[in-house]
Design an enzyme around this catalytic site. Structure first.
Site, PDB file in Angstrom:
ATOM      1  N   GLU A 162       0.832  -1.200   0.000  1.00 16.64           N
ATOM      2  CA  GLU A 162       0.000   0.000   0.000  1.00 16.64           C
ATOM      3  C   GLU A 162       0.872   1.258   0.000  1.00 16.64           C
ATOM      4  O   GLU A 162       0.635   2.191  -0.766  1.00 16.64           O
ATOM      5  CB  GLU A 162      -0.900  -0.002   1.241  1.00 16.64           C
ATOM      6  CG  GLU A 162      -1.822   1.197   1.321  1.00 16.64           C
ATOM      7  CD  GLU A 162      -2.866   1.185   0.220  1.00 16.64           C
ATOM      8  OE1 GLU A 162      -3.647   0.235   0.170  1.00 16.64           O
ATOM      9  OE2 GLU A 162      -2.893   2.121  -0.605  1.00 16.64           O
ATOM     10  N   SER A 218      -7.713   1.981  -3.267  1.00 14.91           N
ATOM     11  CA  SER A 218      -6.391   2.364  -2.791  1.00 14.91           C
ATOM     12  C   SER A 218      -5.549   3.030  -3.859  1.00 14.91           C
ATOM     13  O   SER A 218      -4.685   3.841  -3.563  1.00 14.91           O
ATOM     14  CB  SER A 218      -5.615   1.106  -2.405  1.00 14.91           C
ATOM     15  OG  SER A 218      -5.723   0.877  -1.059  1.00 14.91           O
ATOM     16  N   ASP A 221       0.894   4.125  -2.964  1.00 15.94           N
ATOM     17  CA  ASP A 221       0.496   5.507  -2.678  1.00 15.94           C
ATOM     18  C   ASP A 221       1.605   6.484  -3.036  1.00 15.94           C
ATOM     19  O   ASP A 221       1.369   7.493  -3.696  1.00 15.94           O
ATOM     20  CB  ASP A 221       0.134   5.654  -1.194  1.00 15.94           C
ATOM     21  CG  ASP A 221      -1.093   4.836  -0.811  1.00 15.94           C
ATOM     22  OD1 ASP A 221      -1.816   4.387  -1.717  1.00 15.94           O
ATOM     23  OD2 ASP A 221      -1.319   4.642   0.395  1.00 15.94           O
TER      24      ASP A 221
END
Ligand SMILES: *[C@@H]1O[C@H](CO)[C@@H](O)[C@H](O)[C@H]1NC(C)=O
Ligand SMILES: *[C@@H]1O[C@H](CO)[C@@H](O)[C@H](O)[C@H]1NC(C)=O
Ligand SMILES: *[C@@H]1O[C@H](CO)[C@@H](O)[C@H](O)[C@H]1NC(C)=O
Ligand SMILES: *[C@@H]1O[C@H](CO)[C@@H](O)[C@H](O)[C@H]1NC(C)=O
Ligand SMILES: *[C@@H]1O[C@H](CO)[C@@H](O)[C@H](O)[C@H]1NC(C)=O
Ligand SMILES: *[C@@H]1O[C@H](CO)[C@@H](O)[C@H](O)[C@H]1NC(C)=O
Ligand SMILES: *[C@@H]1O[C@H](CO)[C@@H](O)[C@H](O)[C@H]1NC(C)=O
Length: 589
Positions: free
Chosen positions: A292, A499, A296
């Site tokens: 993640e 996400s 990002d």
């Protein structure tokens, strides 16, 4: 900002008793996937940091103030509040502090307490919390990952304190927060990553390769911001928020930029560690959980380049070596930290969330009020809308009715919720894109017209009984969310989920905020009133009108939402067209 509790008090302890204890909050059972681990003994000497949130003054007029400073054409538009103005408006009353002081004194805990903003924090033990709150801490196990934690199913406060306190943590909030990376990717097999021939490139968009996997170039072309260059030095900053021991890797982003964003080659992110968080690198620690974090930061940095990007890593656990972890609530620490800053970075992307029914209402309200404060300070917060379509399990809502699912913090009206799309010819809704209606937060007026149009013209009447039409509807907007090419441990890995959509959309906002600041305008702050009015009437979104979400179809056959003309609960108002949004924002093209 930490003050000693004793020195803070002006000394007039309240006379008289605080009254007998009454239950303040309780659950009938732990939310999924947590279950009581019976027979496991709790160690009362184990340390535990108790956070007590005192009620803010003026909270209703404050909410109106946030909408006023965020509503185009309002005389106060763009007049965000300073840290001091916000404190003056919201600081809990002296009486609240005094009464809590009296209570802690009676329990011999004054010397363990400090004050941070609206919080009284007690650096104590499980035994202290048990007595103070007449609570029974027990050991619970997370069936999904085997983690254990100490929580209570109920706690009490003296009668006189019920009107002065919003919540105490950690008590009945079980950690269910997760990164919004989709597990429903089976419909979108890992693509063969091939550069297609130049004949497939139209207006800079490779319609064949971008149709099945996403790179920064795909998003820049699709959302029309290839030529815009932000300022590096106008004070604009972009936060990609990290929790749950997700660590962003410097060597991976170096490889990613070299391969997929060569114009940003050699640049890097900075890191802020909050609440004793870390950002360990493989070279020191061996592989960590960082899918993640890498997703990002790799997209946030490359898309908003050269905007300074910051990875924040908020720690959620005290340094216990015992088997039972009393983890804290990282949202509380993250948002409280931001509010201590003189200037909060203007754009924030959060790709984490919880199923709303697993979050106690008091906790949801407290965190949502902290988001409102961050918005009031002039910062735009984007969150993922979730990866379960219309719900993963429609029977867990805490009501007798069978209802579609809802997500936190997407249901909070002070954040911008981002759903997901797939393919580029045309761009369509993806089945996992989270969307629906909050059962906690009422619909804010900024989305009344859009949601009413959907309800009257486009919703399927056979299914409206499964939604709470008075609730805050989400997502607000959307962006691509399938097969984003990332580099992880040096290798190419595709990542999917809202996400991915959240940092993609937030990057566009970071660029728009940069443009505003460079042109002497205030940053957006809370975006939504502007999105639903100025941006929507200028048709500055790519309206997504095909595709459908799926979710809890075993409980409700045929469940899900279809993408329709205008706003819908799967893609919101649509995906961004940077050039059009910029024209509405600063009048420049
Ligand atoms: C559900 O709501 C009821 C009544 O409002 C409350 O007593 C119960 O504790 C709630 N359960 C959960 C899991 O929040
Ligand atoms: C894009 O993908 C969809 C779904 O796989 C397919 O139907 C369509 O033909 C593709 N378009 C191009 C240009 O490859
Ligand atoms: C990026 O920079 C590194 C060293 O700083 C260099 O080895 C690499 O070739 C560069 N990549 C590109 C595409 O320029
Ligand atoms: C911070 O974390 C480190 C290791 O993760 C630990 O050794 C240290 O005690 C922690 N400090 C505090 C104040 O929690
Ligand atoms: C859905 O939630 C209910 C209530 O918590 C539970 O009994 C059921 O097993 C869950 N179903 C699925 C498919 O997770
Ligand atoms: C519907 O949403 C409202 C907030 O707008 C809330 O007060 C109410 O409890 C919700 N209804 C259900 C059944 O959850
Ligand atoms: C949709 O609903 C609105 C009222 O909410 C109405 O004014 C409009 O004409 C309807 N039709 C379309 C196609 O939007």
């Amino acid at each position: 900002m930490k003050l000693s509790f004793l020195s803070f008090l002006i000394g007039t302890a309240v006379a008289g008793p605080l009254g007998s204890f009454r239950v303040f909050e309780q659950l009938s059972e732990a939310p999924e996937p947590w279950t009581l681990k019976s027979g496991t003994q709790i160690d009362g000497d184990q340390s535990l940091k108790l956070w007590i949130h005192l009620k803010n003054r003026n909270i209703e007029s404050f909410h109106q103030k946030v909408f006023d400073v965020s509503t185009p054409d309002h005389p106060d538009y763009g007049r965000h509040l300073s840290r001091v103005e916000l404190r003056d408006m919201l600081a809990p009353s002296q009486q609240s502090y005094d009464m809590v002081a009296e209570w802690l004194k009676e329990n011999g805990l004054s010397h363990k307490a400090t004050i941070e903003n609206d919080w009284v924090i007690i650096d104590g033990t499980i035994g202290d919390a048990t007595e103070l709150l007449q609570a029974e801490y027990q050991v619970f196990e997370n069936k999904a990952n085997g983690k254990v934690t100490a929580r209570t199913l109920a706690y009490s406060l003296p009668n006189a304190l019920h009107d002065h306190i919003d919540m105490v943590a950690p008590t009945i909030k079980f950690s269910t927060t997760s990164a919004m990376r989709s597990t429903i990717v089976k419909n979108y097999p890992t693509p063969d990553i091939v550069k297609s021939s130049s004949g497939n490139v139209h207006n800079g968009l490779d319609t064949v390769s971008c149709n099945s996997s996403i790179t920064p170039d795909c998003l820049k072309a699709l959302y029309n911001f290839k030529e815009f260059r932000a300022s590096r030095r106008n004070g604009n900053q972009f936060i990609l928020a990290g929790f749950l021991e997700e660590y962003a890797q410097h060597d991976d982003i170096a490889k990613f930029l070299s391969a997929y964003a060569p114009s940003a080659n050699g640049s890097d992110f900075s890191t802020i560690l909050i609440n004793n968080g870390s950002n360990l690198q493989d070279s020191v620690s061996g592989p960590q959980n960082h899918g993640e974090a890498n997703l990002d930061i790799q997209y946030g940095l490359s898309l908003s380049y050269p905007t300074p990007t910051i990875y924040t890593s908020t720690g959620g656990r005290p340094p216990e070596t015992t088997s039972v972890e009393v983890d804290n609530e990282p949202y509380l620490q993250f948002l409280t930290y931001l509010l201590t800053l003189e200037t909060i970075p203007q754009t924030i992307s959060i790709s984490y969330g919880d199923a709303e029914p697993t979050v106690p209402l008091s906790y949801a309200n407290t965190v949502c009020n902290l988001f409102a404060q961050v918005a009031a300070r002039g910062s735009s917060v984007m969150v993922s809308s979730g990866d379960d379509g219309s719900g993963s399990n429609c029977s867990v809502s805490n009501s007798s009715k069978l209802l579609y699912g809802s997500e936190f913090p997407s249901g909070c009206p002070f954040v911008t919720s981002v759903g997901a799309t797939v393919q580029v010819t045309p761009e369509v809704a993806v089945d996992f894109s989270g969307g629906g209606f909050s059962n906690y937060f009422a619909r804010p007026s900024y989305q009344d017209a859009a949601v009413n149009t959907w309800l009257t013209n486009y919703s399927d009447p056979a299914f409206t009984k499964y939604i709470n039409i008075s609730g805050r509807a989400y997502p607000d907007v959307s962006a691509q969310g399938v097969n984003f090419i990332t580099i992880e441990d040096g290798a190419v890995v595709p990542e999917s989920g809202t996400s991915a959509s959240c940092p993609a959309f937030a990057s566009v906002i970071a660029l728009l905020n940069s443009d505003r600041i460079s042109n002497g305008l205030a940053p957006f702050g809370l975006l939504n009133p502007w999105l639903y009015s100025k941006a929507a009437s200028a048709k500055a979104f790519n309206d997504i009108v095909a595709g459908k979400s799926a979710g809890c179809t075993t409980q409700i056959p045929g469940a899900g939402f279809a993408a329709t003309v205008g706003w819908d609960p799967v893609t919101g108002l649509g995906t961004p067209d940077f050039k059009k949004l910029r024209l509405v924002s600063t009048g420049l093209s």
